[in-house]
Write an enzyme that holds these catalytic residues in place. Structure first.
Site, mmCIF file in Angstrom:
data_model
loop_
_atom_site.group_PDB
_atom_site.id
_atom_site.type_symbol
_atom_site.label_atom_id
_atom_site.label_comp_id
_atom_site.label_asym_id
_atom_site.label_seq_id
_atom_site.Cartn_x
_atom_site.Cartn_y
_atom_site.Cartn_z
ATOM 1 C CB SER A 1 37.745 -36.636 0.417
ATOM 2 O OG SER A 1 38.745 -36.858 -0.546
ATOM 3 C CG ASP B 1 42.559 -33.825 4.467
ATOM 4 O OD1 ASP B 1 43.138 -32.724 4.388
ATOM 5 O OD2 ASP B 1 43.143 -34.899 4.235
ATOM 6 C CB ALA C 1 36.467 -19.352 -5.792
ATOM 7 N NE ARG D 1 39.892 -22.994 -5.009
ATOM 8 C CZ ARG D 1 39.673 -21.946 -4.216
ATOM 9 N NH1 ARG D 1 38.902 -22.083 -3.141
ATOM 10 N NH2 ARG D 1 40.205 -20.762 -4.484
ATOM 11 C CB SER E 1 35.671 -20.584 -2.193
ATOM 12 O OG SER E 1 34.356 -20.152 -2.497
ATOM 13 C CG ASP F 1 31.479 -22.080 -1.785
ATOM 14 O OD1 ASP F 1 31.160 -21.304 -2.696
ATOM 15 O OD2 ASP F 1 32.456 -22.846 -1.857
ATOM 16 C CG HIS G 1 41.963 -38.198 3.139
ATOM 17 N ND1 HIS G 1 42.095 -36.833 3.035
ATOM 18 C CD2 HIS G 1 41.130 -38.573 2.118
ATOM 19 C CE1 HIS G 1 41.379 -36.397 2.003
ATOM 20 N NE2 HIS G 1 40.777 -37.433 1.443
#
Length: 475
Positions: A159, A183, A194, A197, A199, A202, A268
């Site tokens: 998450s 997820d 990017a 978050r 991407s 990374d 989730h």
């Protein structure tokens, strides 16, 4: 001579104390360099997967020895997500235990950012940048202080934790080996750039499981767009079998996200349990297939393994790095083990009179050398004369090599005068089936050259055609 010896001894003691003093100052300075790190790094053990009994403290080299960190093995770093309770969720020790069972000599570190994760969701979402910075600084320190290779580091983030893992990966001195996004959260990240978050840039390899993407972009619990090298959408990614979708939607609509913690957990968290399944059932990995859309996948059009078009879900994934993110799909069971067996079925419906029927319910039964799977339901949106239709079915058991199948056209649930006067029907000569897991194609022939399939009547029976050239292995 005695005075000289005494002088030398005194000088040696003084130099030793000076060196120790400087070493202590250096160690203190190093500790001060990391004093603003709020995240905690607990090295859990196979014997106690549920408790944070020993912490690795950035800047304190002694803590690494105290916790018995294995410098020659790989390291997993588990990063949790948003929490309502401020406590670890039950999946954490389960994942830790599964990682140790698969890799007994590894280091499994649980990153504790609970104090930041229990804020209101938008606040906690903003904290992922700070958590990512904490994790990156810890990893960089391990590399600089102990020469620990980043090629041994695998981050697993759930998450919000997936985005924290991505941010961490973007800030390390060298790329870590792998990041697995379980997820990744959608709200506040669907349209983020990017650097903010998860991407593909990374880590050396980024794989992502999307299990709860239902809803409009930006409002779905899980992020909808692909954010890795390989993005897998089990069951289309929207919702997972065995989860109560109606209740979840109703609660979200009535009360918002604040009261939906328990309900969203099912789909989730399925991402975590799918990964755990891949760790525990390594000999039977679930297979995912590259496809342009979930609609095309539902038609069975994507069960090819040529040119990396299929891949294993979870730990044993093949590290394929395409120029564009690869979206992959599969079906699963509602509980562990999640593996199913996929089949594409192609049927040509023939007839002398033109007929078109919409939303027709059928059942197909497969019989193999190992087992059988009967009365598998499927619906065709349209069935017309002299057209070929392709669709996907799956079985929860391995039925072995296919030998025979039965096809039944079910009656409507409502009364139809037209069906009462005359029963609609089609002529079917052959049915083509492709098994996704084995990549084998089989053609089934009617026992009577042509089978007449009638609505609401007995099923038509098809057996494996005798012509060996018709039945072959395909990529």
């Amino acid at each position: 001579m005695e005075s000289k010896a005494l002088l030398v001894l005194t000088l040696a003691v003084w130099l030793q104390s000076l060196t120790a003093s400087r070493g202590g100052v250096a160690a203190a300075d190093q500790r001060r360099d990391f004093i603003d790190i709020e995240s905690k790094f607990a090295l859990r053990t196979p014997e106690d997967t549920a408790e944070d009994t020993c912490h690795l403290i950035p800047g304190v080299a002694e803590s690494v020895a105290t916790c018995h960190f294995n410098h020659s093995s790989k390291t997993f770093m588990v990063i949790h997500g948003w929490t309502v309770t401020g406590m670890y969720e039950s999946w954490v020790p389960k994942l830790v235990a599964a990682l140790y069972k698969r890799e007994p000599d590894s280091n499994v570190i649980v990153v504790d950012w609970l104090s930041r994760a229990q804020e209101h969701y938008p606040v906690s979402a903003g904290y992922t940048k700070l958590v990512g910075q904490d994790v990156a600084r810890f990893i960089n320190w391990m590399e600089e202080e102990f020469n620990y290779p980043l090629d041994n580091v695998h981050l697993l983030g759930y998450s919000l934790g997936a985005h924290a893992a991505g941010i961490a990966g973007s800030l390390t001195n060298k790329k870590v080996n792998r990041i697995t996004g379980l997820d990744p959260a959608g709200p506040n990240f669907e349209y983020a750039e990017a650097p903010s978050r998860l991407s593909p840039d990374d880590a050396d390899f980024v794989d992502v499981l999307h299990t709860f993407t239902r809803g409009s972009p930006g409002r779905s619990i899980g992020i909808q767009k692909p954010v890795g090298h390989v993005d897998i959408y089990p069951n289309g990614g929207t919702f997972q079998p065995g989860c109560n979708i109606g209740e979840a939607i109703r609660v979200i609509a009535e009360r918002g996200l604040g009261d939906v913690d328990q309900l969203v957990k099912c789909s989730h968290e399925r991402s975590i349990h799918l990964f755990i399944d891949s760790l525990l059932n390594e000999e039977n990995p679930s297979k995912a297939y590259r496809c342009s859309s979930k609609e095309a996948f539902e038609k069975g059009l994507c069960l090819s393994c040529r040119k990396n078009r299929c891949n294993n879900l979870g730990y044993e994934i093949n590290k394929v790095r395409a120029k564009r993110s690869s979206k992959m799909y599969l079906k699963t069971r509602s509980q562990m083990p999640y593996k199913v067996f996929h089949y594409q079925v192609k049927i040509h419906f023939s007839g002398t009179e033109s007929e078109t029927h919409t939303n027709q319910a059928f059942e197909i039964s497969l019989y193999g050398t190992v087992a059988e799977s009967e009365n598998i339901p499927f619906t065709l949106p349209e069935v017309s004369t002299n057209k070929t239709y392709s669709f996907l079915i799956y079985t929860e058991v391995d039925i072995g090599e296919l030998l025979m199948l039965k096809l039944k056209w079910k009656s409507d649930s409502y009364f139809s005068w037209s069906d009462w006067w005359s029963s609609p029907g089609f002529a079917i000569q052959k049915i083509r089936v492709k098994a996704g897991e084995t990549q084998k194609k089989v053609i089934f022939c009617s026992r009577e050259k042509v089978s007449h399939l009638q609505k609401g009547k007995a099923p038509a029976v098809f057996v494996k055609c005798h012509d060996k050239s018709l039945n072959k292995k395909s990529g």
